[in-house]
Design an enzyme around this catalytic site. Structure first.
Site, PDB file in Angstrom:
ATOM      1  N   LYS A 192      15.703 -54.601  66.374  1.00  0.00           N
ATOM      2  CA  LYS A 192      16.646 -54.119  67.378  1.00  0.00           C
ATOM      3  C   LYS A 192      16.283 -54.627  68.773  1.00  0.00           C
ATOM      4  O   LYS A 192      17.154 -54.696  69.651  1.00  0.00           O
ATOM      5  CB  LYS A 192      16.662 -52.590  67.392  1.00  0.00           C
ATOM      6  N   TYR A 193      15.014 -54.956  68.975  1.00  0.00           N
ATOM      7  CA  TYR A 193      14.553 -55.296  70.326  1.00  0.00           C
ATOM      8  C   TYR A 193      14.003 -56.716  70.443  1.00  0.00           C
ATOM      9  O   TYR A 193      13.559 -57.114  71.514  1.00  0.00           O
ATOM     10  CB  TYR A 193      13.468 -54.307  70.766  1.00  0.00           C
TER      11      TYR A 193
ATOM     12  N   GLU B  69      28.583 -44.082  60.792  1.00  0.00           N
ATOM     13  CA  GLU B  69      27.113 -44.106  60.811  1.00  0.00           C
ATOM     14  C   GLU B  69      26.646 -42.822  61.493  1.00  0.00           C
ATOM     15  O   GLU B  69      26.410 -42.789  62.695  1.00  0.00           O
ATOM     16  CB  GLU B  69      26.604 -45.349  61.566  1.00  0.00           C
TER      17      GLU B  69
ATOM     18  N   ASP C 136      29.095 -46.751  65.272  1.00  0.00           N
ATOM     19  CA  ASP C 136      27.763 -46.256  65.587  1.00  0.00           C
ATOM     20  C   ASP C 136      27.839 -44.844  66.173  1.00  0.00           C
ATOM     21  O   ASP C 136      28.606 -44.581  67.103  1.00  0.00           O
ATOM     22  CB  ASP C 136      27.107 -47.205  66.603  1.00  0.00           C
ATOM     23  N   ASN C 137      27.064 -43.947  65.598  1.00  0.00           N
ATOM     24  CA  ASN C 137      26.931 -42.584  66.133  1.00  0.00           C
ATOM     25  C   ASN C 137      28.266 -41.907  66.459  1.00  0.00           C
ATOM     26  O   ASN C 137      28.453 -41.374  67.560  1.00  0.00           O
ATOM     27  CB  ASN C 137      26.068 -42.595  67.403  1.00  0.00           C
TER      28      ASN C 137
ATOM     29  N   LYS D 215      15.836 -52.812  77.434  1.00  0.00           N
ATOM     30  CA  LYS D 215      14.632 -52.407  76.696  1.00  0.00           C
ATOM     31  C   LYS D 215      13.889 -53.644  76.191  1.00  0.00           C
ATOM     32  O   LYS D 215      14.482 -54.663  75.826  1.00  0.00           O
ATOM     33  CB  LYS D 215      15.010 -51.516  75.510  1.00  0.00           C
TER      34      LYS D 215
ATOM     35  N   GLN E 113      29.654 -46.927  73.784  1.00  0.00           N
ATOM     36  CA  GLN E 113      28.676 -46.608  74.825  1.00  0.00           C
ATOM     37  C   GLN E 113      28.510 -47.849  75.678  1.00  0.00           C
ATOM     38  O   GLN E 113      28.950 -48.937  75.286  1.00  0.00           O
ATOM     39  CB  GLN E 113      27.347 -46.204  74.196  1.00  0.00           C
TER      40      GLN E 113
ATOM     41  N   ASP F  29      18.795 -47.674  78.629  1.00  0.00           N
ATOM     42  CA  ASP F  29      19.672 -48.849  78.666  1.00  0.00           C
ATOM     43  C   ASP F  29      21.102 -48.523  78.230  1.00  0.00           C
ATOM     44  O   ASP F  29      21.936 -49.422  78.116  1.00  0.00           O
ATOM     45  CB  ASP F  29      19.110 -49.961  77.778  1.00  0.00           C
TER      46      ASP F  29
END
Length: 652
Positions: free
Chosen positions: A522-523, A410, A381-382, A250, A310, A345
Site C-alpha cells: 500500500k505504501y 469492502e 472502499d469502506n 504517507k 475520500q 493523508d
C-alpha cells in the site's frame, strides 16, 4: 370494525421470501428459480388451491404458477426467472368447490355410497369451469354433463370420475370464487448471472513493471493479462488508479512522512494532477487505460475499479467545495481517524453537509464517468463509513441506467452494518470468512450465510487475504495454509478473490503482533517475478478450471455439509442446477499433519431403488479415480501431498 369480505374464507400469511417486510427487494439471479412459501388455511375441511402470481416491471398481465401443499398448512410454489429486472410477486388462494366435490366423491365411492346427487352437483361444476373455455373443451365437458345427468348411465358416470383422465381434468381446471390475494406485492430484483459467479484477482498496477525500480504502467499490465487469464480469473481488480495526494503523503510502512520518491498510498486520492475522474500520470493515459480494458475483455476478463470516496488534502474538491469537508476551529481540515489509528493523508467527506444534494450528484458522476470508460464492476472502499441511504440511492440510480453494474462492498465491520449495505443494493460483500478457520466456525458461518435470512439479499465474496489483512493463519503455517484457505474460498463461495501475487508466492511477513503485511505494498512499489509459477499457482489454475466446468461450483446456495468424525476435516457436497453435476470437497484443515476419517454420503445419493450403492469419484486435483459402495467411506489427507480432495461424483 366494518363488515367486509365476508365470503372470503382463505387466510394467507408468512409469505416468503421477503426482506424486512418488503422494505428491500429479494435478490436472485437470471436463470434461477424463485421458491415462494406461504402459510395458507381456511375454516372447515374444504379443499384449497393456491398460485404464485408474478409480474415483471412494465407488464400488465400477472402470470401464475401453482403452489403445492407441503405440511402443516405450509405451501410451496416457484417460477423461473427468465429475464433480468425488477419483478413483483404475491400469492392468491381460494376454496375450490370443484376440487372439494371431487375429493369427497372418491371417498364416498370407496364407501359404496349412492352418488346420484353428487353426479348432479358435478355436472354444475363442469358447467362452471367451462365458461370462457374454447368450444372443443366445452363440447367435451357437455358430453360429461349429459352422462352425469342421465340416471341410466349412473355406473358409467361413476367410473368416468374415478378414472385418470378425470383426475387430470380436475387438476388442470381451477374454479376460482372469492379468492384471497396477499396484500403485499413483494419486490424481486433479478440480476445478471455474472453477479453470482466471479473469480477476482487483485494486484497493484504500479507494481506491474518487469524491471526492479520502475513504476508500473497500464502497458505493463497488458503484458500480465495472459497470466491472469491462464490462471482462470475473470475479474482483475486494481486499487485506486487516480492521482495520489502530495500533502501529508504517507511513507513506507505507514510512516507519517514520506521520504523523497516514496509513492504514497493509492487510497489518498487527488492532487494538483486531478481527482477521482483522473488517472495517476505515471500509470499512463486514459487512452492506455481504455485499451487495457478492451484487451482484458477480449480475454474474458473484466477490470474492476476501486472507488474510495475520500480525498487527499490537495484533492481539487477541497478547494472547489470546502463545504463538503469538516473544518477545525484552527482552520485545518479534519483528517480521517479510527482511534487510535490516524490517516493524515485522507480527508473524509462530510455527508452531513447542507450541500448534500450536490455532493451526492457529484459522487454519482464518478461512477457514471468510469462506466463510460468501459468499467462495469466497482469495489467500493469502506462503504460503511458513508451513510447507507446514500448507497441505496446511488446504486439504484446507477443500475437504473446500467443494470448489470456490480458493486462489491469492502466492509469488514459489524454484522448488521454489512447486512444493511447488502440490503441497500451492494451486489457482493466481503465477509468474515477471512477469520473463520476451525471446522465449527466454518460450518456455523456458512450455514448462517446460506440457510438464514441473509440468503435473500447478501451475496458473500470470500477473500483469504487483502492488502490490509494478513490473517494469523497465513502467518504461522507455511505453504499448506495458503492452499487450504484458497481451496475453501474458491469452493465454498461462488464469488471469491485473492490479493496477488503475494498470495500465490506465499508472502507472509507481518507487522509483529498484527494481521498486517510488513513493508506493505500500500505504501511502496514492489517488484514481482511475474514469470514464476509454483504448486499453488498450478492449483489455482486447476480449481478455477473446475469452477468453470462444473455448475455445482457456480453457486453458493447449493452446499450441504457431510458428517465426518474428525474436527480437522471438513467435507461438503455441492449440487449443480440440474442435479446431475455433483462435487464433493474434502479439506484437511490441519496444515501440518495427516488427518483421516469416514465421510458420510448424503441420504439422497443413496436412494437407488432396488440397487446397491455405486458411486464413481474422479479427483479433479490428482486425476485419481475411486469407487464407493457404502454410506460411510474412508478419507485420508496428507498435507505434504495435497490437503484437499476435489471429487466429481457420478452416481450409478
Amino acid at each position: 370494525m366494518k363488515k367486509t369480505g365476508g365470503n372470503i374464507r382463505v387466510i394467507i400469511d408468512h409469505i416468503s421470501p421477503q426482506v424486512d417486510q418488503n422494505r428491500y427487494p429479494v435478490k436472485r439471479l437470471h436463470g434461477e428459480e424463485l421458491q415462494v412459501k406461504a402459510h395458507i388455511y381456511a375454516d372447515g375441511h374444504d379443499e384449497i388451491r393456491a398460485v404464485v402470481m408474478y409480474q415483471k416491471a412494465g407488464q400488465k398481465i400477472w402470470q401464475e404458477q401453482p403452489m403445492v401443499y407441503e405440511i402443516n398448512d405450509e405451501w410451496l410454489g416457484s417460477f423461473e426467472l427468465k429475464e433480468k429486472g425488477i419483478y413483483k410477486f404475491t400469492v392468491k388462494a381460494w376454496v375450490d368447490h370443484f376440487l372439494t366435490w371431487y375429493e369427497g366423491f372418491k371417498k364416498k365411492a370407496a364407501d359404496n355410497q349412492n352418488l346420484a346427487t353428487e353426479l348432479l352437483e358435478g355436472a354444475e361444476y363442469l358447467k362452471a369451469i367451462g365458461k370462457g373455455k374454447p368450444k372443443s373443451v366445452r363440447d367435451h365437458l357437455n358430453k360429461l354433463i349429459k352422462i352425469f345427468k342421465d340416471p341410466s348411465k349412473y355406473e358409467e358416470a361413476v367410473d368416468l370420475v374415478l378414472e385418470k383422465p378425470f383426475s387430470e381434468l380436475v387438476s388442470n381446471n381451477y374454479l376460482v370464487n372469492h379468492p384471497t390475494i396477499y396484500p403485499v406485492e413483494v419486490t424481486l430484483k433479478v440480476e445478471d448471472a455474472r453477479a453470482g459467479f466471479t473469480s477476482w484477482y487483485e494486484f497493484f498496477p504500479r507494481s506491474a513493471a518487469a524491471k526492479p525500480g520502475k513504476h508500473g504502467t497500464f502497458k505493463d499490465c497488458e503484458k500480465l493479462l495472459p497470466r491472469v487469464a491462464a490462471m482462470g480469473f475473470d475479474v482483475l481488480y486494481f486499487p485506486p488508479i487516480h492521482p495520489i495526494g502530495k500533502l501529508h503523503r504517507k511513507g513506507r510502512n505507514n510512516a507519517v512522512k514520506a521520504k523523497k520518491g516514496e509513492p504514497g498510498s493509492p487510497w489518498a486520492i487527488g492532487s494538483d494532477e486531478g481527482g477521482h475522474k483522473s488517472i495517476h500520470p505515471e500509470l499512463g493515459t486514459l487512452g492506455d487505460f481504455k485499451n487495457l480494458v478492451k484487451k482484458a475483455k477480449a480475454l474474458g476478463i473484466d477490470i474492476a475499479m476501486d472507488i474510495a470516496l475520500q480525498c487527499a488534502p490537495d484533492h481539487p474538491y477541497v478547494k472547489a467545495h470546502p463545504q463538503w469537508f469538516k473544518w477545525r476551529p484552527d482552520g485545518t481540515v479534519k483528517y480521517a481517524e479510527n482511534p487510535p489509528k490516524k490517516y493524515q493523508d485522507i480527508l473524509p467527506i462530510d455527508f452531513e453537509t447542507e450541500d448534500w444534494q450536490a455532493l451526492w450528484d457529484e459522487l454519482e458522476s464518478i461512477f457514471t464517468y468510469w462506466i463510460g470508460q468501459g468499467i462495469s464492476i466497482f469495489r467500493v472502499d469502506n462503504p460503511h463509513t458513508k451513510p447507507t441511504p446514500f448507497w441505496e440511492w446511488l446504486i439504484a440510480s446507477v443500475q437504473e441506467k446500467h443494470p448489470d453494474v456490480i458493486f462489491l462492498s469492502e466492509a469488514f465491520t459489524r454484522p448488521k452494518v454489512m447486512a444493511g449495505l447488502a440490503k441497500a443494493g451492494f451486489t457482493h460483500g466481503y465477509t468474515y470468512f477471512t477469520w473463520r478457520n476451525s471446522k465449527a466456525e466454518l460450518v456455523t458461518y456458512i450455514n448462517e450465510l446460506t440457510q438464514g435470512p441473509l440468503r435473500d439479499y447478501f451475496r458473500p465474496n470470500f477473500w483469504p487475504n487483502t492488502p490490509d489483512i494478513l490473517p494469523y493463519f497465513l502467518q504461522d503455517h507455511g505453504e499448506n495454509a495458503f492452499l487450504i484457505r484458497y481451496v475453501l474460498a474458491a469452493t465454498l463461495s461462488s464469488n471469491y478473490g485473492l490479493y496477488g501475487p503475494v498470495y500465490e508466492f506465499y508472502e507472509n511477513k507481518p507487522v509483529p503482533g498484527k494481521e498486517e503485511y510488513l513493508d506493505s505494498e500500500k505504501y511502496e512499489i514492489k517488484h514481482h517475478d511475474w514469470n514464476k509459477t509454483n504448486r499453488l499457482s498450478d492449483i489455482i489454475t486447476l480449481v478455477n478450471k473446475a469452477r468453470k466446468e462444473n455448475s455445482a461450483l457456480q453457486s453458493t446456495w447449493n452446499l450441504q455439509f457431510c458428517d465426518i468424525h474428525n474436527d480437522h476435516i471438513i467435507a461438503y457436497l455441492k449440487t449443480g442446477s440440474d442435479r446431475s453435476n455433483l462435487i464433493l470437497v474434502v479439506v484437511n484443515l490441519d496444515p501440518n499433519h495427516t488427518q483421516s476419517g469416514y465421510v458420510q454420503l448424503p441420504a439422497e445419493l443413496l436412494k437407488k431403488k432396488g440397487k446397491d450403492i455405486f458411486i464413481e469419484l474422479s479427483d479433479l486435483g490428482t486425476g485419481s479415480k475411486y469407487t464407493w459402495t457404502q454410506e460411510w467411506n474412508y478419507i485420508e489427507l496428507d498435507p505434504a501431498q495435497l490437503p484437499f480432495h476435489l471429487f466429481k461424483l457420478k452416481v450409478y
